[in-house]
Enzyme design. Structure first.
Site, short mmCIF file in Angstrom:
data_model
loop_
_atom_site.label_atom_id
_atom_site.label_comp_id
_atom_site.label_asym_id
_atom_site.label_seq_id
_atom_site.Cartn_x
_atom_site.Cartn_y
_atom_site.Cartn_z
N HIS A 1 37.27 -24.39 -72.02
CA HIS A 1 35.99 -24.61 -71.37
C HIS A 1 35.71 -23.58 -70.29
O HIS A 1 34.70 -23.65 -69.59
CB HIS A 1 35.92 -26.02 -70.80
CG HIS A 1 35.94 -27.08 -71.86
ND1 HIS A 1 37.11 -27.59 -72.37
CD2 HIS A 1 34.94 -27.69 -72.53
CE1 HIS A 1 36.83 -28.48 -73.31
NE2 HIS A 1 35.52 -28.57 -73.41
N ARG B 1 15.96 -29.22 -71.88
CA ARG B 1 17.20 -28.55 -71.44
C ARG B 1 16.93 -27.24 -70.70
O ARG B 1 17.70 -26.27 -70.83
CB ARG B 1 18.14 -28.32 -72.63
CG ARG B 1 18.68 -29.59 -73.26
CD ARG B 1 19.63 -29.28 -74.39
NE ARG B 1 18.92 -28.69 -75.53
CZ ARG B 1 19.50 -28.01 -76.50
NH1 ARG B 1 20.81 -27.83 -76.50
NH2 ARG B 1 18.79 -27.53 -77.50
N GLU C 1 34.37 -25.36 -89.19
CA GLU C 1 33.32 -26.35 -88.97
C GLU C 1 31.93 -25.72 -88.75
O GLU C 1 31.11 -26.25 -88.01
CB GLU C 1 33.67 -27.25 -87.78
CG GLU C 1 35.00 -27.97 -87.95
CD GLU C 1 35.35 -28.88 -86.79
OE1 GLU C 1 34.46 -29.22 -85.99
OE2 GLU C 1 36.54 -29.25 -86.67
N LYS D 1 19.95 -26.00 -68.57
CA LYS D 1 21.04 -25.43 -69.39
C LYS D 1 20.75 -23.96 -69.70
O LYS D 1 21.60 -23.08 -69.48
CB LYS D 1 21.19 -26.22 -70.68
CG LYS D 1 22.01 -25.54 -71.76
CD LYS D 1 21.93 -26.29 -73.07
CE LYS D 1 22.55 -25.48 -74.21
NZ LYS D 1 24.00 -25.29 -74.06
#
Length: 757
Positions: free
Chosen positions: A697, A15, A486, A18
């Site tokens: 986003h 990655r 979460e 990224k």
């Protein structure tokens, strides 16, 4: 036999892209260094394919964010609101992709939608009245020459004009028919430039051809490609299709002057039949997509060899062995998955391994009797060996589910009255979709626990502290229905897969979802069941901290299936029903623990809907919707069931979504300008609904006024007692500095609206 790859993963082995992009976004990496990282990745990917023996290697499949966005920018499709920011070309590009909020202005990102039937997301191009459509960029040419300078011949891969026009939004008076000529001319200019640069093959991707087409669509396709094919010079043009068959236009495509046609023999259920019935032109090259670009299982050599033999028997045209689509949709390499047991690992092929399969198959297919070779025999033995994949108890339970078990009683209108009394929520109740920011501290603690640096007890204490803090802050902001955040979850699918029997997991098998967002899909190896509760303790703890309703947060069976790599030895509908029963057990345990609101996310419901409308019910909805129904049909009427869906085109399946029989559904709506509201009104949607009021986003912080205006537009289409107020997706990928101001503005807008009623 020669080999071809449609496209290759661009994120890097670990990655690298990224992390470089995210550093650039934080102003920790200069543009020149970002460009250097990109160059290194491109060279590594081309070199790997060359060294693997691939004959036709793609270029221009690299992107900093999205290749559809790249194509729009290449042809000048940059809306005026981004141009006037006065940013650099790179920052204008990222403003279109992510939105921008700073000294130069405040703009939303372009809408984002799912790429056909995948979990990849593309930025929707926008065609306004201002943009002058012309070839204004040089990216495909530059990258072709970059590879050539390294001694590697590539075929530039470009999204085709037919697909680009069908994906675009038209925001002014100009419509599709008005831009055909200038766009075809711009593509012709690009083809000429690539031909002049020495490109032997040029690949034009047209996945829109696998959808339902009529005579007007085919006429448009012909009109677009006439000048493009005339401009090819000494280059050869490959029309590349994927994600299905081209039954509506196969003979038309074969009659055009393409030099090669790429056909998908994996998802194209009628591809072999089309070739058998109508033949294939001898003056063209067939690129046979027989190595699956969307799943991670080893190729079944006997099937591939048999298909090629049948094709050779029906045409004298040259055949190139190809991937079925871009390898963007599978992980990069198995190299780092050293923890996988060899009995599992030998069944998998990621992008790098698929290159080896292509090369080995090509060698076998050049032999007189490929099936008798040691490689073919070893592959056949592998296909027959699947340890630990069958659980007879699970299969017996699925068979024993009685008819009608997926029907929840009483009916939704009756439940609605009961739930309003039970929960006592105000008008326009506010909530979030589930997750809160996964900070560096949280990720670090998870890594330390994984590496044994802290005990499980210490890790759980840390998580309880995080939950307590996020519950306190939600209460403080004034949200009506809370979530636990979460923090214990690495991913909304992987977390559950780790707690269900039947799954296999990787450590580095990342796949790009959009931009810098990558996911690590689990692998469904065998029959699926739930050995014990998965979320009850965390939800119960969070509920003990507040008197407000606390949502239990689950992922639905269809999304777990669609965001995993599914097994191929049994029908996906059977696997989905197994997962549905496992999630049903969790729902009932949450209810028994006193959780009154339970959200079962089906974010990926639309994703695997067949691309042809005629296949929707029989091939998908007839089993996908009942699987969700089975999850919650055993609940008491006072338990409120929510679900969430994101970044897809839902308008055409609104009746099916209503048939899911949830009590509340939240949608992504902010990037799509709330287009879904018209469909809800038109279809008399019965479920309470929470269209997302702002885009999570994007790093932008929406103002109270902006959210208030969105709510006002919603109330034109949705009854006040049916409207929920929430962001458009989970907040996991955002920072706390972005999340809390946004939520305060959201709650303030809802309170203001309540006061007006």
């Amino acid at each position: 036999m020669k080999t071809s790859v449609v496209g290759f993963p661009r994120i890097g082995r670990l990655r690298e892209l990224k992390f470089a992009c995210e550093k650039y976004f934080r102003s920790e990496l200069p543009a020149a260094q970002l460009d250097q990282t990109a160059r290194e990745l491109r060279l590594a990917h081309w070199t790997m394919q060359r060294d693997a023996g691939i004959d036709m290697i793609p270029s221009n499949d690299f992107s900093f964010y999205d290749t559809t966005l790249d194509t729009a920018v290449l042809f000048g499709l940059v809306p005026q609101r981004y141009r006037v920011l006065g940013l650099s070309a790179l920052d204008t590009y990222f403003a279109m992709a992510r939105g921008y909020q700073g000294e130069a202005g405040d703009v939303h990102a372009l809408p984002m939608k799912k790429w056909f039937n995948t979990n990849y997301h593309y930025n929707v191009p926008e065609i306004d009245d201002v943009a002058e459509i012309a070839l204004v960029g040089t990216k495909p040419i530059d990258e072709y020459l970059e590879a050539k300078a390294a001694g590697i011949e590539t075929k530039p891969a470009i999204l085709g004009p037919f697909t680009l026009l069908n994906l675009a939004n038209y925001t002014g008076s100009r419509q599709l028919a008005d831009v055909v000529e200038p766009l075809a001319s711009a593509y012709a200019d690009l083809i000429t430039r690539l031909s002049d640069a020495g490109a032997g093959w040029i690949q034009l991707d047209e996945p829109w051809l696998v959808r339902d087409l009529d005579k007007r669509d085919i006429a448009l396709f012909r009109r677009l490609y006439a000048p493009i094919l005339d401009a090819r010079g000494n280059s050869r043009v490959l029309l590349q299709t994927y994600f299905g068959d081209i039954r509506d236009c196969y003979r038309d495509v074969c009659a055009l002057a393409f030099d090669g046609i790429g056909l998908d023999f994996i998802e194209g259920v009628q591809t072999a039949e089309l070739v058998a019935n109508y033949g294939f032109p001898q003056d063209k090259v067939m690129f046979a997509g027989l190595v699956n670009g969307k799943n991670i299982w080893r190729n079944h050599y006997a099937h591939t060899i048999g298909t090629i033999a049948a094709l050779r028997g029906g045409t004298r045209a040259p055949i190139v062995l190809s991937t079925s689509c871009s390898l963007l949709h599978v992980p990069y390499t198995l190299e780092h998955e050293t923890q996988l047991n060899d009995s599992y690992r030998c069944h998998f092929a990621f992008a790098e391994e698929k290159l080896a399969e292509l090369a080995e198959l090509a060698e076998l297919l050049d032999r007189d009797d490929p099936s008798s070779t040691p490689a073919a025999k070893a592959n056949a033995a592998l296909m027959g060996a699947r340890p630990d994949s069958v659980d007879e108890a699970v299969r017996a339970r699925v068979v024993a589910v009685p008819a009608g078990a997926q029907t929840r009683l009483p009916a939704r209108p009756v439940r609605e009255v009961i739930q309003k009394k039970e929960l006592g929520l105000p008008l326009f109740p506010t909530t979030t979709i589930g997750s809160f920011p996964q900070t560096q501290e949280i990720r670090s603690m998870r890594a330390r626990r994984r590496h044994g640096e802290i005990s499980q007890q210490r890790y759980e204490e840390f998580l309880r502290d995080q939950i307590a803090e996020v519950v306190r802050r939600q209460d403080e902001v004034g949200l009506d229905v809370l979530v636990h955040g979460e923090f214990e979850r690495n991913d909304m699918v992987e977390y559950f897969g780790e707690r269900l029997d039947g799954f296999v997991f990787t450590r580095f098998a990342w796949v790009q979802s959009y931009g810098t967002r990558c996911v690590k899909p689990p692998i469904i190896w065998g029959d699926v069941s739930r050995p014990k509760p998965m979320t009850v303790s965390w939800s119960s703890y969070a509920q003990s901290l507040t008197d407000k309703p606390m949502k239990g947060m689950l992922t639905g069976p269809v999304t777990i299936l669609n965001w995993s790599f599914p097994r191929e030895d049994i029908p996906v509908r059977d696997t989905t029903r197994q997962i549905a029963l496992a999630i049903r057990d969790e729902v009932l345990d949450l209810e028994a623990a006193g959780i009154r609101v339970i959200q079962v996310d089906e974010a990926a419901l639309r994703e695997k809907l067949p691309l042809r409308r005629s296949d929707w019910q029989r091939e998908y909805l007839d089993w996908a919707i009942p699987a969700f129904n089975l999850v919650h049909s055993g609940c008491r009427p006072e338990t409120q069931i929510h679900t969430h869906m994101c970044y897809s085109e839902f308008a055409d399946i609104i009746p099916a979504i209503d048939a899911m029989d949830a009590d509340v559904i939240s949608f992504e709506a902010s990037r799509s300008e709330l287009e879904i509201l018209d469909s809800l009104a038109h279809n008399r949607f019965e479920t309470e609904v929470g269209p997302g009021v702002y885009d999570i986003h994007s790093p932008r912080i929406p103002s109270e006024r902006e959210i208030g205006e969105a709510l006002a537009r919603m109330l034109d289409k949705v009854a006040p007692d049916k409207l929920w107020v929430n962001p458009d997706c989970g907040l996991k990928t955002r920072s706390n500095a972005e999340v809390w101001p946004s939520l305060r503005n959201m709650v303030a807008a809802a309170l203001k609206l309540r006061a007006q009623r």
